[in-house]
Design a protein around this motif. Sequence first.
Motif, mmCIF file in Angstrom:
data_model
loop_
_atom_site.group_PDB
_atom_site.id
_atom_site.type_symbol
_atom_site.label_atom_id
_atom_site.label_comp_id
_atom_site.label_asym_id
_atom_site.label_seq_id
_atom_site.Cartn_x
_atom_site.Cartn_y
_atom_site.Cartn_z
ATOM 1 N N ARG A 4 34.003 80.693 12.869
ATOM 2 C CA ARG A 4 34.438 80.489 11.486
ATOM 3 C C ARG A 4 34.474 78.989 11.190
ATOM 4 N N CYS A 5 34.033 78.632 9.989
ATOM 5 C CA CYS A 5 34.050 77.220 9.603
ATOM 6 C C CYS A 5 35.482 76.778 9.318
ATOM 7 N N PHE A 6 35.857 75.646 9.890
ATOM 8 C CA PHE A 6 37.210 75.137 9.707
ATOM 9 C C PHE A 6 37.402 74.568 8.307
ATOM 10 N N GLY A 7 36.276 74.224 7.651
ATOM 11 C CA GLY A 7 36.363 73.641 6.316
ATOM 12 C C GLY A 7 36.334 74.680 5.215
ATOM 13 N N CYS A 8 35.296 75.540 5.197
ATOM 14 C CA CYS A 8 35.084 76.417 4.038
ATOM 15 C C CYS A 8 35.222 77.904 4.378
ATOM 16 N N ASP A 9 35.580 78.198 5.640
ATOM 17 C CA ASP A 9 35.826 79.579 6.024
ATOM 18 C C ASP A 9 34.546 80.440 6.134
ATOM 19 N N ALA A 10 33.370 79.809 6.054
ATOM 20 C CA ALA A 10 32.123 80.578 6.263
ATOM 21 C C ALA A 10 32.145 81.187 7.662
ATOM 22 N N ARG A 11 31.521 82.348 7.813
ATOM 23 C CA ARG A 11 31.536 83.020 9.101
ATOM 24 C C ARG A 11 30.138 83.134 9.696
ATOM 25 N N THR A 20 27.937 72.812 13.657
ATOM 26 C CA THR A 20 28.689 72.494 12.440
ATOM 27 C C THR A 20 28.214 73.442 11.340
ATOM 28 N N CYS A 21 29.071 73.661 10.367
ATOM 29 C CA CYS A 21 28.790 74.615 9.288
ATOM 30 C C CYS A 21 27.549 74.197 8.495
ATOM 31 N N ASP A 22 26.616 75.123 8.267
ATOM 32 C CA ASP A 22 25.427 74.727 7.509
ATOM 33 C C ASP A 22 25.674 74.762 6.002
ATOM 34 N N ARG A 23 26.874 75.159 5.602
ATOM 35 C CA ARG A 23 27.220 75.056 4.176
ATOM 36 C C ARG A 23 27.951 73.759 3.856
ATOM 37 N N CYS A 24 28.959 73.408 4.682
ATOM 38 C CA CYS A 24 29.782 72.237 4.328
ATOM 39 C C CYS A 24 29.813 71.148 5.397
ATOM 40 N N GLY A 25 29.246 71.413 6.574
ATOM 41 C CA GLY A 25 29.171 70.373 7.607
ATOM 42 C C GLY A 25 30.407 70.242 8.495
HETATM 43 ZN ZN LIG Z 1 31.833 75.256 6.002
#
Ligand SMILES: [Zn+2]
Length: 394
Positions: A4-11, A20-25
Amino acid sequence: MIQRCFGCDARFPLDRIIYTCDRCGAVLEIALEATDFDHPKFAGRGVWRYAPLLPGDAANAVTMAEGATGLHRCDRIGPELGISELYLKNEGENPTGSFKDRGMTVGLTRAVELGATAVACASTGNTSASMAAYAARRGIRAIVLIPGGQVATGKLAQAIVHGAEIVQIDGNFDDAMRLVHELSVEDGDIYLLNSINPFRLEGQKTLAFEVCETLGRCPDVVVLPMGNAGNISAIWKGFKEFRRAGLIDRLPRMIGVQAEGAAPIVETLRSRSETCRVERPETIATAIRIGAPVNWRKAVAAIQESGGDCGTVTDDEIVAAQRDLARREGRFVEPASAAPIAFLRKHGVVEASTVVCVATGHGLKDPDMVLKTSPTLIRAEPTLSSLREALGQA
Ligand SMILES: [Zn+2]
Ligand SMILES: *Cc1c(COP(=O)(O)O)cnc(C)c1O
């Protein structure tokens, strides 16, 4: 479990290689399922005792009996600091001499499950020592990027003797970190084992479980040094999970300590800034000489959510605390690991009767630092009279 992304909660699914999250980094974390907390059954000793709360299959674990380190009461320093129960969780007792082994057993097990042909890290020393040993045990390639001339002798010797491919970067840790991240994103067969890797942090969270089980309760305060700040984040996650599983009924305050010349997280918390960076980090505690900590958002959350604190100590205060531990408690820890004691001596701690300091690494990792600040040795002829004279008992 999922990532789970720690920034935007993407899974993201557990088997996807992503750092790292490919939506928010932002960095990722491993999220457990509600059922994982339903009467987890622990067996055995060390990190894999807690397999029900870990990703990966304990049956395939690349392990060297890490974890199960001592929780030692500091009978002499504790009372002097006004703390009725002061403990040292002595991570120097791990197989390669630092807490990195807790994370590495889970990280290497993961690398094998993914079929990686090589593992890689940027390191101020202990990550490379640990990764090199676990890669050797499994028989896969280990690639290590180190900042030129800034790695303690003992740690470098470990990476060399275990056969890692070591590249010195003409730059600091933050440069090495950026490069190895780029390398592993481009080359999918090279698995990155820095603390940006959420699987590694899962192993490191077991320190919290052990502290609770050894004490039979949750401590009031946990104090530890922060570099990339993976460890404070991991340990905080561990306490929260133990409470969720009903195994403790409250949570500790987390205190993160940085060296004065390398304190980006302390500055971020003080200024409530949205960035976290110092340009030229400097401290003799090379394990925490980090200017751009990858896990800073997690660390800020751990300190704020727990009602904890953070602060800095000078190199002189670190050296004094290292001596104090060695001379009054018989524990030889590396400079970064003495920072918590230096913090308690300098800033104190309120309303805490049970305090756990995490001694992150063994003192023998960095003998040069002790020798550099010591008086020259006294000499004697091989006679009793000369010996007596040397000892001042002539
Ligand atoms: Zn994210
Ligand atoms: C890695 C390390 C640290 C810093 O841990 P982070 O998770 O990067 O904050 C502190 N002390 C020692 C001895 C280490 O090896």
